[in-house]
Design an enzyme around this catalytic site. Structure first.
Site, PDB file in Angstrom:
ATOM      1  N   HIS A  64      66.118  29.983  42.527  1.00 55.56           N
ATOM      2  CA  HIS A  64      65.949  30.638  41.226  1.00 55.56           C
ATOM      3  C   HIS A  64      66.862  31.849  41.119  1.00 55.56           C
ATOM      4  O   HIS A  64      66.868  32.717  41.996  1.00 55.56           O
ATOM      5  CB  HIS A  64      64.482  31.048  41.045  1.00 55.56           C
ATOM      6  CG  HIS A  64      63.589  29.866  40.806  1.00 55.56           C
ATOM      7  ND1 HIS A  64      62.328  29.757  41.317  1.00 55.56           N
ATOM      8  CD2 HIS A  64      63.814  28.721  40.090  1.00 55.56           C
ATOM      9  CE1 HIS A  64      61.798  28.597  40.927  1.00 55.56           C
ATOM     10  NE2 HIS A  64      62.675  27.954  40.194  1.00 55.56           N
ATOM     11  N   GLU A  67      65.882  35.501  41.424  1.00 55.14           N
ATOM     12  CA  GLU A  67      65.263  35.791  42.725  1.00 55.14           C
ATOM     13  C   GLU A  67      66.335  36.020  43.795  1.00 55.14           C
ATOM     14  O   GLU A  67      66.156  35.694  44.974  1.00 55.14           O
ATOM     15  CB  GLU A  67      64.307  34.650  43.087  1.00 55.14           C
ATOM     16  CG  GLU A  67      63.174  34.526  42.055  1.00 55.14           C
ATOM     17  CD  GLU A  67      62.323  33.276  42.184  1.00 55.14           C
ATOM     18  OE1 GLU A  67      62.477  32.547  43.188  1.00 55.14           O
ATOM     19  OE2 GLU A  67      61.506  33.026  41.287  1.00 55.14           O
ATOM     20  N   HIS A 210      61.290  32.417  47.684  1.00 57.76           N
ATOM     21  CA  HIS A 210      61.206  32.707  46.251  1.00 57.76           C
ATOM     22  C   HIS A 210      60.655  34.115  46.108  1.00 57.76           C
ATOM     23  O   HIS A 210      60.275  34.751  47.073  1.00 57.76           O
ATOM     24  CB  HIS A 210      60.261  31.700  45.577  1.00 57.76           C
ATOM     25  CG  HIS A 210      60.860  30.325  45.465  1.00 57.76           C
ATOM     26  ND1 HIS A 210      61.392  29.829  44.310  1.00 57.76           N
ATOM     27  CD2 HIS A 210      61.025  29.351  46.388  1.00 57.76           C
ATOM     28  CE1 HIS A 210      61.858  28.603  44.511  1.00 57.76           C
ATOM     29  NE2 HIS A 210      61.646  28.287  45.777  1.00 57.76           N
ATOM     30  N   GLU A 271      56.769  33.419  48.707  1.00 62.46           N
ATOM     31  CA  GLU A 271      57.022  34.318  47.569  1.00 62.46           C
ATOM     32  C   GLU A 271      57.097  35.736  48.122  1.00 62.46           C
ATOM     33  O   GLU A 271      56.079  36.338  48.448  1.00 62.46           O
ATOM     34  CB  GLU A 271      55.893  34.202  46.530  1.00 62.46           C
ATOM     35  CG  GLU A 271      55.736  32.817  45.921  1.00 62.46           C
ATOM     36  CD  GLU A 271      56.742  32.531  44.807  1.00 62.46           C
ATOM     37  OE1 GLU A 271      57.496  33.465  44.416  1.00 62.46           O
ATOM     38  OE2 GLU A 271      56.780  31.384  44.331  1.00 62.46           O
TER      39      GLU A 271
HETATM   40 ZN   LIG Z   1      61.236  30.891  42.527  1.00 66.84          ZN
END
Ligand SMILES: [Zn+2]
Length: 307
Positions: A64, A67, A210, A271
């Site tokens: 992403h 990110e 992420h 994350e």
């Molecule tokens: Zn992500």
């Protein structure tokens, strides 16, 4: 440790990543800079391999675009790991030489270089007209997708149709900043390259980085993967992150999902950090997040030996 090559004072564009890798390679000439293939706009999707073991751990960042902090944190770890390897010391109880000899660590710090460049408003991307109609009306700072407006972590062939349905319910049916799964599974060259690379090397364990939320996702559907939960617990313990499961809405078509379904081995989505929802993590958090993650990387390498 000497002066650091990877610095935390600027947003981590693809060009900075490439430069840092070149400087690291000058300092530590024993590793090679390779590519898994090209991005949509022809940038190299870079990978490096550290260590020599038969067991293989794969860490990837920045599926992403917004990110990009995941790329920076990964590069900070690469520098640390190279430095520790050269010193041949025990570090925080980890025998680095033993890890180096037993595990090959494969790293793709930035899966989505075009997206990161767009999010960070790099000139060469803003001047590229090919996909301008897709992104020109968007707030680029929040851009997650690749340059074609496809969310790469919704483009893998693992429950892809379900991902499409879930996002359609929220009104997302076309290319844009986030959450569009693509016209079909593996429609994007970045996804294709990741799949080919993974299939070629048959990793024993994978970690996709992420942001954000300080959480570790460890499963997909009801697959019972040996050791996945136990290792997840260890990753959670050293980082202070929570071992958890994603909501049904965001459960499908990610890299981890595809990896678990196809290889039946431990695959994680982590994350990193905590900041404002939907926004890039601020640079001033980089050191703090790195501190959370450093031992997680080391214990992941150690645990990979046992798979
Ligand atoms: Zn992500």
């Amino acid at each position: 440790m000497n002066k650091k090559i990877v610095k935390t004072n600027q947003s981590y564009t693809y060009d900075i990543l490439k430069n840092d890798l070149l400087f690291l390679n000058y300092e530590f000439p024993f590793f090679k800079i390779n590519e898994i293939g090209k991005s949509t706009l022809g940038e190299k999707i870079i990978y490096i391999k550290l260590g020599e073991g038969n067991k293989k751990l794969f860490i990837n960042g920045a599926h992403h675009a917004n990110e990009w902090m995941t790329s920076l944190i990964t590069m900070m770890f690469i520098e640390t790991y190279l430095t520790l390897h050269q010193k041949k010391e025990i570090y925080k109880g980890y025998d680095i030489e033993e890890l180096w000899k037993n595990v090959s660590l494969f790293i793709v710090p930035m899966v989505n270089p075009d997206g990161v460049n767009l999010c960070l408003k790099e000139k060469k991307i803003l001047n590229d007209n090919l996909y301008k109609n897709i992104w020109e009306k968007s707030n680029l700072e929040n851009w997650k997708a690749n340059i074609r407006g496809v969310d790469l972590n919704l483009n893998y062939p693992a429950g892809w149709e379900q991902a499409v349905k879930n996002k359609a319910k929220k009104g997302i049916i076309a290319p844009g900043a986030r959450d569009y799964s693509g016209p079909n599974a593996v429609s994007e060259i970045e996804t294709k390259n990741m799949i080919n690379f993974t299939t070629l090397f048959q990793f024993d364990m994978t970690i996709s980085l992420h942001s954000q939320g300080q959480e570790i996702y460890w499963n997909y559907l009801n697959y019972k993967i040996e050791k996945a939960y136990e290792i997840g617990k260890k990753l959670a313990k050293v980082s202070g992150y929570q071992l958890t499961e994603p909501t049904y809405y965001s459960s499908f078509a990610g890299y981890k999902d595809w990896y678990i379904e196809n290889f039946k081995k431990p695959g994680y989505t982590i994350e990193i950090g905590k900041g404002e929802e939907g926004k890039s993590l601020p640079l001033e958090k980089a050191k703090e997040i790195y501190e959370e993650m450093e031992e997680l990387f080391l214990i992941a390498i150690q645990e990979c030996k046992t798979i």
